[in-house]
Scaffold this motif. Structure first.
Motif, short mmCIF file in Angstrom:
data_model
loop_
_atom_site.label_atom_id
_atom_site.label_comp_id
_atom_site.label_asym_id
_atom_site.label_seq_id
_atom_site.Cartn_x
_atom_site.Cartn_y
_atom_site.Cartn_z
N MET A 197 -3.18 4.67 -20.76
CA MET A 197 -2.80 3.22 -20.71
C MET A 197 -2.50 2.95 -19.08
N LEU A 198 -3.31 1.97 -18.64
CA LEU A 198 -2.86 1.51 -17.05
C LEU A 198 -1.88 0.68 -17.32
N ILE A 199 -0.87 0.66 -15.97
CA ILE A 199 0.18 -0.33 -16.32
C ILE A 199 0.14 -1.36 -15.29
N SER A 200 0.65 -2.48 -15.77
CA SER A 200 0.82 -3.69 -15.01
C SER A 200 1.86 -3.68 -14.04
N TYR A 201 1.96 -4.04 -12.96
CA TYR A 201 2.88 -3.75 -11.93
C TYR A 201 2.48 -5.17 -10.76
N THR A 202 3.62 -5.32 -10.04
CA THR A 202 3.53 -6.22 -8.91
C THR A 202 4.52 -5.41 -7.74
N ILE A 203 3.99 -5.74 -6.75
CA ILE A 203 4.58 -5.15 -5.50
C ILE A 203 5.45 -6.25 -4.87
N GLU A 204 6.64 -5.73 -4.77
CA GLU A 204 7.98 -6.50 -3.91
C GLU A 204 7.72 -6.29 -2.67
N ARG A 205 7.43 -5.31 -1.96
CA ARG A 205 7.71 -5.45 -0.39
C ARG A 205 6.89 -4.02 -0.15
N ALA A 206 6.52 -3.82 1.06
CA ALA A 206 5.88 -2.78 1.39
C ALA A 206 6.18 -2.35 3.20
N ALA A 207 6.17 -1.43 3.68
CA ALA A 207 6.14 -1.06 4.97
C ALA A 207 5.74 0.33 5.58
N MET A 208 5.19 0.39 6.77
CA MET A 208 4.79 1.47 7.31
C MET A 208 4.97 1.60 8.63
N GLN A 209 5.11 2.87 9.22
CA GLN A 209 5.62 2.88 10.77
C GLN A 209 5.02 4.26 11.21
N LEU A 210 5.01 4.39 12.56
CA LEU A 210 4.74 5.71 13.12
C LEU A 210 5.70 6.23 13.54
N ASP A 211 6.24 7.54 13.58
CA ASP A 211 7.53 8.06 14.27
C ASP A 211 7.17 8.51 15.63
N GLU A 212 8.14 8.98 16.38
CA GLU A 212 8.04 9.33 17.74
C GLU A 212 7.05 10.48 17.70
N GLU A 213 6.94 11.34 16.83
CA GLU A 213 6.03 12.47 16.70
C GLU A 213 4.40 11.94 16.12
N LYS A 214 4.22 10.58 16.06
CA LYS A 214 3.10 9.95 15.67
C LYS A 214 2.77 10.55 14.07
N HIS A 215 3.88 10.62 13.31
CA HIS A 215 3.72 10.74 11.94
C HIS A 215 3.93 9.30 10.96
N PHE A 216 3.27 9.28 10.16
CA PHE A 216 3.24 8.07 9.39
C PHE A 216 4.40 8.33 8.34
N THR A 217 5.17 7.25 8.09
CA THR A 217 6.18 7.29 7.21
C THR A 217 6.43 5.86 6.66
N GLY A 218 6.19 5.65 5.27
CA GLY A 218 6.30 4.15 4.81
C GLY A 218 6.62 4.11 3.23
N SER A 219 6.78 2.91 2.63
CA SER A 219 7.12 2.75 1.34
C SER A 219 6.71 1.69 0.71
N THR A 220 6.62 1.70 -0.67
CA THR A 220 6.30 0.42 -1.22
C THR A 220 7.36 0.26 -2.42
N VAL A 221 7.90 -0.95 -2.61
CA VAL A 221 8.75 -1.21 -3.71
C VAL A 221 7.81 -2.05 -4.74
N PHE A 222 7.82 -1.48 -5.86
CA PHE A 222 7.27 -2.24 -6.83
C PHE A 222 8.10 -2.18 -8.39
N ASN A 223 7.40 -3.33 -9.35
CA ASN A 223 8.21 -3.39 -10.37
C ASN A 223 6.98 -3.29 -11.51
N VAL A 224 7.18 -2.59 -12.76
CA VAL A 224 6.23 -2.25 -13.60
C VAL A 224 6.82 -3.32 -14.74
N GLU A 225 5.87 -3.67 -15.39
CA GLU A 225 5.90 -4.63 -16.67
C GLU A 225 6.85 -3.77 -17.71
N ASP A 226 7.58 -4.49 -18.40
CA ASP A 226 8.49 -3.86 -19.62
C ASP A 226 9.42 -2.71 -18.89
#
Length: 91
Positions: free
Chosen positions: A1-30
C-alpha cells in the motif's frame, strides 16, 4: 500500500565541512502526528536518514509503518529528499 502524504516544510544546507544536512516534515493521511526525516550526506549522492516525530510522539505502530515505507519505496524517499534539496536551492 502506497501512502498519501503532504509535505509541510523542508530545508537543506551545507555545513562548514561541505556536508549536506537537511530535513523534510510531512503528514501522512490517517496518522495523528507529523513526521520529520533528517538527511545527511558527505557527497550529495549517498544519503543517510533518520526518521522521527516532528512534534509530540504518536503511536509506535504508525511510526514503524512509515519507517518501513521509507525503506521499501524509493519514490517516497526520493520525494522527501528532493523537497529538502529543492528548498536548499541545490540541484
Amino acid at each position: 500500500m502506497l501512502i498519501s502524504y503532504t509535505i509541510e516544510r523542508a530545508a537543506m544546507q551545507l555545513d562548514e565541512e561541505k556536508h549536506f544536512t537537511g530535513s523534510t516534515v510531512f503528514n501522512v493521511e490517517d496518522h495523528p502526528e507529523s513526521y520529520e526525516v533528517t538527511f545527511m550526506s558527505k557527497d550529495g549522492k549517498n544519503w543517510d536518514y533518520s526518521l522521527h516525530f516532528a512534534g509530540e510522539p504518536g503511536p509506535e505502530e504508525k511510526f514503524l509503518q512509515v519507517d518501513e515505507w521509507l525503506e521499501l519505496h524509493d519514490d517516497l524517499f526520493d520525494d522527501l529528499l528532493d523537497a529538502a534539496i529543492d528548498a536548499g536551492g541545490f540541484e
